[in-house]
Design a protein around this motif. Structure first.
Motif, PDB file in Angstrom:
ATOM      1  N   ARG A 278       0.863  -1.184   0.000  1.00  0.00           N
ATOM      2  CA  ARG A 278       0.000   0.000   0.000  1.00  0.00           C
ATOM      3  C   ARG A 278       0.893   1.226   0.000  1.00  0.00           C
ATOM      4  N   ILE A 279       0.507   2.214  -0.803  1.00  0.00           N
ATOM      5  CA  ILE A 279       1.313   3.432  -0.914  1.00  0.00           C
ATOM      6  C   ILE A 279       0.504   4.603  -0.369  1.00  0.00           C
ATOM      7  N   PHE A 280       1.127   5.365   0.525  1.00  0.00           N
ATOM      8  CA  PHE A 280       0.465   6.476   1.195  1.00  0.00           C
ATOM      9  C   PHE A 280       1.136   7.793   0.810  1.00  0.00           C
ATOM     10  N   ALA A 281       0.370   8.864   0.891  1.00  0.00           N
ATOM     11  CA  ALA A 281       0.898  10.190   0.550  1.00  0.00           C
ATOM     12  C   ALA A 281       1.969  10.603   1.556  1.00  0.00           C
ATOM     13  N   PRO A 282       3.160  11.001   1.067  1.00  0.00           N
ATOM     14  CA  PRO A 282       4.227  11.390   1.987  1.00  0.00           C
ATOM     15  C   PRO A 282       4.027  12.768   2.607  1.00  0.00           C
ATOM     16  N   GLU A 283       3.215  13.612   1.950  1.00  0.00           N
ATOM     17  CA  GLU A 283       2.916  14.939   2.496  1.00  0.00           C
ATOM     18  C   GLU A 283       1.691  15.510   1.783  1.00  0.00           C
ATOM     19  N   ASN A 284       1.244  16.679   2.209  1.00  0.00           N
ATOM     20  CA  ASN A 284       0.089  17.323   1.586  1.00  0.00           C
ATOM     21  C   ASN A 284       0.445  17.783   0.168  1.00  0.00           C
ATOM     22  N   GLY A 285      -0.530  17.704  -0.746  1.00  0.00           N
ATOM     23  CA  GLY A 285      -0.238  18.159  -2.097  1.00  0.00           C
ATOM     24  C   GLY A 285      -1.405  17.991  -3.046  1.00  0.00           C
ATOM     25  N   ILE A 286      -1.141  18.286  -4.310  1.00  0.00           N
ATOM     26  CA  ILE A 286      -2.083  18.100  -5.408  1.00  0.00           C
ATOM     27  C   ILE A 286      -1.510  17.024  -6.329  1.00  0.00           C
ATOM     28  N   VAL A 287      -2.339  16.053  -6.687  1.00  0.00           N
ATOM     29  CA  VAL A 287      -1.883  15.012  -7.601  1.00  0.00           C
ATOM     30  C   VAL A 287      -1.756  15.610  -9.001  1.00  0.00           C
ATOM     31  N   PHE A 288      -0.540  15.592  -9.548  1.00  0.00           N
ATOM     32  CA  PHE A 288      -0.303  16.125 -10.886  1.00  0.00           C
ATOM     33  C   PHE A 288      -0.289  15.011 -11.936  1.00  0.00           C
ATOM     34  N   PHE A 289       0.290  13.869 -11.614  1.00  0.00           N
ATOM     35  CA  PHE A 289       0.456  12.780 -12.572  1.00  0.00           C
ATOM     36  C   PHE A 289       0.128  11.453 -11.907  1.00  0.00           C
ATOM     37  N   THR A 290      -0.580  10.585 -12.630  1.00  0.00           N
ATOM     38  CA  THR A 290      -0.813   9.221 -12.165  1.00  0.00           C
ATOM     39  C   THR A 290      -0.523   8.244 -13.306  1.00  0.00           C
ATOM     40  N   TYR A 291       0.154   7.173 -12.991  1.00  0.00           N
ATOM     41  CA  TYR A 291       0.379   6.085 -13.945  1.00  0.00           C
ATOM     42  C   TYR A 291      -0.978   5.477 -14.278  1.00  0.00           C
ATOM     43  N   ASN A 292      -1.258   5.213 -15.551  1.00  0.00           N
ATOM     44  CA  ASN A 292      -2.624   4.812 -15.909  1.00  0.00           C
ATOM     45  C   ASN A 292      -2.737   3.427 -16.541  1.00  0.00           C
ATOM     46  N   ARG A 293      -1.749   2.579 -16.325  1.00  0.00           N
ATOM     47  CA  ARG A 293      -1.861   1.212 -16.788  1.00  0.00           C
ATOM     48  C   ARG A 293      -2.040   0.295 -15.578  1.00  0.00           C
ATOM     49  N   PRO A 294      -2.899  -0.714 -15.668  1.00  0.00           N
ATOM     50  CA  PRO A 294      -3.164  -1.552 -14.495  1.00  0.00           C
ATOM     51  C   PRO A 294      -1.949  -2.360 -14.042  1.00  0.00           C
ATOM     52  N   LEU A 295      -1.121  -2.798 -14.993  1.00  0.00           N
ATOM     53  CA  LEU A 295       0.059  -3.587 -14.645  1.00  0.00           C
ATOM     54  C   LEU A 295       1.270  -2.666 -14.610  1.00  0.00           C
ATOM     55  N   GLU A 296       1.921  -2.601 -13.455  1.00  0.00           N
ATOM     56  CA  GLU A 296       3.086  -1.728 -13.344  1.00  0.00           C
ATOM     57  C   GLU A 296       4.303  -2.533 -12.877  1.00  0.00           C
ATOM     58  N   PHE A 297       5.464  -1.937 -13.070  1.00  0.00           N
ATOM     59  CA  PHE A 297       6.722  -2.615 -12.777  1.00  0.00           C
ATOM     60  C   PHE A 297       7.400  -1.998 -11.561  1.00  0.00           C
ATOM     61  N   GLU A 298       8.265  -2.753 -10.952  1.00  0.00           N
ATOM     62  CA  GLU A 298       9.022  -2.256  -9.801  1.00  0.00           C
ATOM     63  C   GLU A 298       9.819  -1.017 -10.203  1.00  0.00           C
ATOM     64  N   LYS A 299       9.793  -0.022  -9.355  1.00  0.00           N
ATOM     65  CA  LYS A 299      10.485   1.260  -9.529  1.00  0.00           C
ATOM     66  C   LYS A 299       9.795   2.187 -10.533  1.00  0.00           C
ATOM     67  N   SER A 300       8.630   1.790 -11.064  1.00  0.00           N
ATOM     68  CA  SER A 300       7.889   2.696 -11.945  1.00  0.00           C
ATOM     69  C   SER A 300       7.447   3.936 -11.177  1.00  0.00           C
ATOM     70  N   VAL A 301       7.365   5.080 -11.889  1.00  0.00           N
ATOM     71  CA  VAL A 301       6.814   6.300 -11.290  1.00  0.00           C
ATOM     72  C   VAL A 301       5.303   6.174 -11.310  1.00  0.00           C
ATOM     73  N   LEU A 302       4.686   6.073 -10.136  1.00  0.00           N
ATOM     74  CA  LEU A 302       3.237   5.927 -10.040  1.00  0.00           C
ATOM     75  C   LEU A 302       2.541   7.291  -9.918  1.00  0.00           C
ATOM     76  N   TYR A 303       3.172   8.220  -9.198  1.00  0.00           N
ATOM     77  CA  TYR A 303       2.552   9.517  -8.955  1.00  0.00           C
ATOM     78  C   TYR A 303       3.612  10.619  -8.958  1.00  0.00           C
ATOM     79  N   LYS A 304       3.158  11.807  -9.375  1.00  0.00           N
ATOM     80  CA  LYS A 304       3.924  13.040  -9.176  1.00  0.00           C
ATOM     81  C   LYS A 304       3.016  14.002  -8.439  1.00  0.00           C
ATOM     82  N   ILE A 305       3.520  14.554  -7.370  1.00  0.00           N
ATOM     83  CA  ILE A 305       2.728  15.391  -6.462  1.00  0.00           C
ATOM     84  C   ILE A 305       3.292  16.804  -6.419  1.00  0.00           C
ATOM     85  N   ILE A 306       2.400  17.792  -6.523  1.00  0.00           N
ATOM     86  CA  ILE A 306       2.778  19.186  -6.304  1.00  0.00           C
ATOM     87  C   ILE A 306       2.578  19.479  -4.824  1.00  0.00           C
ATOM     88  N   SER A 307       3.639  19.812  -4.140  1.00  0.00           N
ATOM     89  CA  SER A 307       3.560  20.052  -2.700  1.00  0.00           C
ATOM     90  C   SER A 307       2.807  21.343  -2.413  1.00  0.00           C
TER      91      SER A 307
END
Length: 308
Positions: A278-307
């Motif tokens: 399970r992945i939790f938000a490390p701090e408050n922010g706005i979600v800018f980017f989300t990975y949109n494929r159901p199958l993902e790989f280790e070390k893939s960028v899943l989210y980019k957050i604007i703090s």
């Protein structure tokens, strides 16, 4: 409107590839807008086509300001587009990594050279760019930091976010970077689609470019005020990577406001169906980017957050 072949290259097997541009108004070179340079950039070509349509209407109404010329190049690489391939059909090279080009070089270098000679000298340059990572994101405008273009100019697009990118070595061969080297104030506008048409974000991009041209005294028309723009250094984005491979079940989308500790996603074992992370938000922010494929790989960028 004047439809013009900007560059043509012969082919031994097919008709010549002709890069077509559409010019509006006359006088000083005010703004140039370039669309698809890759074969899968359908959305980028579509946005430019809608700008051509809109500007034809404005020209009929006499709304192009006197002494201003606008150039729109909807598609550069339709050879690759015709066969559904992202890069150049023969050698898999990227035209947008060949600027400023070389007229005696490889095919993509020659195309870049031919195009660049036509788009040089404009006060402003706008590239309808595609995002390099697979995923959904917020429409935005981006500036390559060269010291030539003022960050505040991006505010006139009226998009919620504007990003400043510090160039890396491979950025120095892009159209955006070289435009600025040759003293064109250059920007990249991103919508949240590439290989399919997203009407909502296409309209956002068209309105943003029209708004910019109105505020820069290139055209006259009524536009909405757009959004209050927040300028963000791209290096300040928080990137969240996947700790393991699996099926990603996401609970947030771009634009969502999140608080520290919120559950962003679960990663499920693709064979046994159990939640393995399970992945939790490390701090408050706005979600800018989300990975949109159901199958993902280790070390893939899943989210980019604007703090925030």
């Amino acid at each position: 409107m004047r439809k013009q072949v900007l560059y043509s290259i012969r082919s031994p097997y097919r008709q010549p590839m002709e890069v077509t541009g559409f010019k509006f108004g006359s006088g000083e070179k005010a703004i140039c807008i370039v669309g698809a340079m890759r074969g899968n950039e359908i959305q980028q070509m579509y946005v430019c086509s809608q700008l051509v349509k809109r500007l034809k209407e404005l020209e009929r109404e006499g709304s192009i300001c006197s002494g201003k010329e606008i150039l729109i190049v909807p598609c550069v690489n339709y050879y690759s587009m015709n066969i559904g391939k992202r890069f150049w059909t023969m050698d898999n090279t990227d035209i947008n990594r060949m600027f400023p080009g070389y007229d005696l070089g490889e095919t993509t270098q020659r195309i870049a050279d031919g195009l660049f000679k036509e788009v040089q000298g404009y006060t402003y340059g706008v590239q309808m760019a595609s995002f390099y990572q697979q995923g959904d994101f917020l429409p935005h405008v981006k500036l390559m930091e060269t010291g030539f273009t003022d960050h505040k100019d991006m505010i006139d697009f009226g998009l919620p976010y504007a990003f400043v990118r510090t160039p890396r070595p491979y950025d120095t061969t892009t159209l955006n970077y070289n435009w600025q080297v040759w003293e064109t104030k250059a920007f990249s506008v991103y919508t949240n689609a590439t290989d399919h048409i997203d009407e909502a974000s296409a309209k956002i991009a068209v309105d943003a470019v029209i708004r910019f041209m109105v505020k820069r005294g290139i055209i006259r028309t009524k536009v909405t005020g757009g959004s209050v723009t927040e300028i963000v250094d791209e290096r300040g984005l928080i990137q969240i990577h996947s700790p393991c491979a699996g099926i990603c079940k996401s609970f947030v989308r771009p634009g969502d406001e999140i608080r520290k500790g919120d559950l962003l996603c679960e990663i499920i074992d693709p064979l046994e169906g159990e939640v393995i992370s399970r992945i939790f938000a490390p701090e408050n922010g706005i979600v800018f980017f989300t990975y949109n494929r159901p199958l993902e790989f280790e070390k893939s960028v899943l989210y980019k957050i604007i703090s925030i």
